[in-house]
Structures are given as C-alpha cells and as structure tokens.
Design a protein around this motif. Structure first.
Motif, short mmCIF file in Angstrom:
data_model
loop_
_atom_site.label_atom_id
_atom_site.label_comp_id
_atom_site.label_asym_id
_atom_site.label_seq_id
_atom_site.Cartn_x
_atom_site.Cartn_y
_atom_site.Cartn_z
N PRO A 258 0.80 -1.23 0.00
CA PRO A 258 0.00 0.00 0.00
C PRO A 258 0.83 1.28 0.00
O PRO A 258 0.43 2.29 -0.61
CB PRO A 258 -0.81 -0.13 1.30
CG PRO A 258 -0.95 -1.60 1.52
CD PRO A 258 0.35 -2.19 1.04
N ARG A 259 2.01 1.25 0.65
CA ARG A 259 2.84 2.46 0.68
C ARG A 259 3.41 2.80 -0.69
O ARG A 259 3.83 3.93 -0.91
CB ARG A 259 3.98 2.29 1.69
CG ARG A 259 3.55 2.30 3.14
CD ARG A 259 4.75 2.43 4.06
NE ARG A 259 5.67 1.32 3.91
CZ ARG A 259 5.76 0.29 4.74
NH1 ARG A 259 4.97 0.21 5.79
NH2 ARG A 259 6.65 -0.67 4.53
N ALA A 260 3.43 1.83 -1.60
CA ALA A 260 3.99 2.07 -2.94
C ALA A 260 2.96 2.62 -3.92
O ALA A 260 3.32 3.08 -5.01
CB ALA A 260 4.58 0.77 -3.49
N LEU A 261 1.69 2.59 -3.55
CA LEU A 261 0.63 2.98 -4.47
C LEU A 261 0.72 4.41 -5.00
O LEU A 261 0.37 4.65 -6.15
CB LEU A 261 -0.74 2.75 -3.82
CG LEU A 261 -1.13 1.28 -3.63
CD1 LEU A 261 -2.44 1.19 -2.84
CD2 LEU A 261 -1.28 0.58 -4.98
N PRO A 262 1.19 5.39 -4.19
CA PRO A 262 1.26 6.76 -4.72
C PRO A 262 2.09 6.89 -6.00
O PRO A 262 1.85 7.80 -6.79
CB PRO A 262 1.91 7.54 -3.57
CG PRO A 262 1.50 6.80 -2.34
CD PRO A 262 1.53 5.35 -2.75
N GLN A 263 3.04 5.98 -6.20
CA GLN A 263 3.86 6.06 -7.41
C GLN A 263 3.05 5.74 -8.67
O GLN A 263 3.49 6.06 -9.78
CB GLN A 263 5.04 5.10 -7.30
CG GLN A 263 6.00 5.47 -6.18
CD GLN A 263 7.11 4.46 -6.00
OE1 GLN A 263 8.27 4.71 -6.31
NE2 GLN A 263 6.76 3.30 -5.49
N PHE A 264 1.91 5.11 -8.51
CA PHE A 264 1.10 4.71 -9.67
C PHE A 264 -0.11 5.62 -9.87
O PHE A 264 -1.00 5.29 -10.66
CB PHE A 264 0.65 3.25 -9.51
CG PHE A 264 1.78 2.26 -9.53
CD1 PHE A 264 2.21 1.71 -10.74
CD2 PHE A 264 2.43 1.90 -8.36
CE1 PHE A 264 3.25 0.81 -10.76
CE2 PHE A 264 3.49 1.00 -8.38
CZ PHE A 264 3.90 0.45 -9.59
N GLU A 265 -0.14 6.75 -9.17
CA GLU A 265 -1.22 7.70 -9.37
C GLU A 265 -1.23 8.20 -10.82
O GLU A 265 -0.18 8.48 -11.40
CB GLU A 265 -1.07 8.89 -8.41
CG GLU A 265 -1.37 8.54 -6.97
CD GLU A 265 -1.25 9.74 -6.05
OE1 GLU A 265 -0.91 10.84 -6.55
OE2 GLU A 265 -1.47 9.59 -4.84
N GLY A 266 -2.40 8.28 -11.40
CA GLY A 266 -2.51 8.72 -12.78
C GLY A 266 -2.49 7.59 -13.78
O GLY A 266 -2.73 7.81 -14.98
N ILE A 267 -2.19 6.38 -13.32
CA ILE A 267 -2.20 5.21 -14.20
C ILE A 267 -3.60 4.59 -14.19
O ILE A 267 -4.15 4.29 -13.13
CB ILE A 267 -1.16 4.16 -13.74
CG1 ILE A 267 0.25 4.72 -13.86
CG2 ILE A 267 -1.30 2.87 -14.55
CD1 ILE A 267 0.70 5.00 -15.27
#
Length: 263
Positions: A96-105
């Motif tokens: 879950p902590r890695a999810l911000p990197q995929f914003e906009g996808i």
C-alpha cells in the motif's frame, strides 16, 4: 587489488548493504561519506518496492545517510514509464505504501499484473485474483518488480517478490517480465545518470544473483558483502556467479577502493 582499480562510480544496494530494517549497518554511513569525499559518483540501485523513492530517501536520511531522492533508482518509476508507453492497465499487487507512485495510471479493466514486495498483502485471495486475470485475459502480461528470493530484516530472513512471481508463472503459464535488478536495462539507467563508462563503475550488494550476477551480465564489476542476507555456504561457492570480490562489509570495500585511488 585489480577489482578496485580505476573506480570512479559505485552503485550501492540499500537493504543489506546500508541497513537492515531501520538500522544502519555499522560503518556504512561513514563509508558512503568517504566515497563522496573521494570524488566517487554514488548511486543507490535498489529493488525496494515497499516504499516510494521519496519515502526511502527520507528514511535513509533519518538514520544518518546523506543523499537526494534523484540518486535512488528503484523499479516502480521504471514500471510506471513502461505502463504508459505500452498503454497497459495494471492490477497492482504491491505494498500500500507504494501505491502513490502509480497515481494517474488507469487501473480500470486491467490487462496486466504488476507484482512488488507486498508483504502482508500477499494473501491467497489477492494472488488468486491475479492468477484469474492472467488466465482469462488474452495476452495478459505479468511484471515483477525485481526477482529476489529473500532479503534480511532485523528479525531475520523474509521471503521476497520472486517466490510469489514464480507461483503466478507456474499456475498461469505466463512468463514474467522483470523490471529491476538483475535486468541490464535497469543498470543501464543508473549508469547513464552517472555519465561514466562501464569500466569505471562497480556494484556492491548482498544478493549474489540480482546484485553481483546482474551487474556482471551488464558488464560492470560486482562485489559481494558479507552483510544482509549473505549466507556463506550458499554465496561463496555459487555455481553460476563468481563475484569480482567478497568483502566483509561496505566499509571494507570502500577502504580498498579509496586506497587504490591513492596509489
């Protein structure tokens, strides 16, 4: 020592080389500083996917390291670029902590699966959802953010993303495309940022396959440390990978590099 000659740049793994969990490995903070003071270009090349690069940078600074976010190379930003280029919509099996990197996808109606080090998120339900997508979608793609077998935390060894990826491959028959170490393109991205030649750079890591073997396949020297997940009986006599050198820890490796620069 020939492995340490003409070194102008060093790629450093993070987990097992700089730190175990939230604790810096003794001598590693000073070792990184000594490299920089000697004029050596340093980049942090990691398969860390539990944190964004910003989170990881902040964590390392908190425990005493000096670095900037743009010196860290991790798989997620590369994966995001690839998803955009191929117009893919991922099912994300990541922490879950890695999810911000995929914003906009776009993640609607997914046509591929991206697997990272999801730790407790690796439930049967989530893995089975990913399996079903791979089986039901025509030409569905499977991506793995690294292919490590295990890593070291303060409380012991932990199963890494590679085992979960292998399970999905076996069940679905879909071969995973790896984004991260040991893939050559991942090392190439870091090398390009260093603006050095392969002969001037070496990689220091605790993973005999992903760090050392991957670096050597790419064409740079690979040095193994006896910290982190290093296991002597498995790593010192690996059947396929022979490190250019094995050192007790990062501090010892840096000692040798700097002494060679002074000769």
């Amino acid at each position: 020592m020939s492995w340490a000659k003409c070194v102008r740049g060093v790629m450093l793994d993070i987990s097992g080389v700089l730190k175990n969990g939230d604790i810096a490995i003794p001598g590693s903070i000073e070792a990184v500083k000594r490299l920089r003071d000697a004029g050596v270009v340093v980049r942090f090349v990691t398969n860390e996917t539990q944190l964004t690069c910003r989170m990881l940078c902040e964590k390392l600074i908190r425990i005493g390291f000096q670095l900037t976010e743009n010196e860290i190379f991790s798989p997620a930003p590369v994966m995001v670029k690839l998803l955009k280029e191929r117009k893919l919509r991922p099912m994300l099996l990541v922490h879950p902590r890695a999810l911000p990197q995929f914003e906009g996808i776009d993640q609607s109606n997914p046509n591929c699966v991206v697997v990272g080090d999801a730790t407790d998120v690796f439930t049967y339900e989530k893995l089975n959802d990913a399996f079903r997508l791979l089986m039901e979608q025509k030409r569905a793609s499977l991506f793995s953010l690294g292919r490590g077998r295990y890593y070291k935390e303060v409380d012991g060894l932990c199963m890494d993303v590679g085992g979960f990826t292998a399970a999905l491959e076996y069940a679905s028959g879909v071969h995973a495309e790896v984004v991260g170490k040991p893939e050559k393109t991942f090392f190439a991205t870091a090398l390009s940022d260093m603006a050095l030649s392969k002969s001037e750079v070496l990689m220091i890591g605790d993973d005999i396959v992903s760090d050392v073997g991957g670096a050597q396949e790419f064409g740079i020297r690979g040095v193994l440390v006896r910290t982190g997940k290093f296991i002597a009986e498995k790593d010192e006599n690996h059947p396929l990978v022979k490190p250019d050198a094995i050192v007790d820890d990062l501090a010892q490796g840096v000692d040798v590099i700097i002494s060679q620069r002074m000769d």
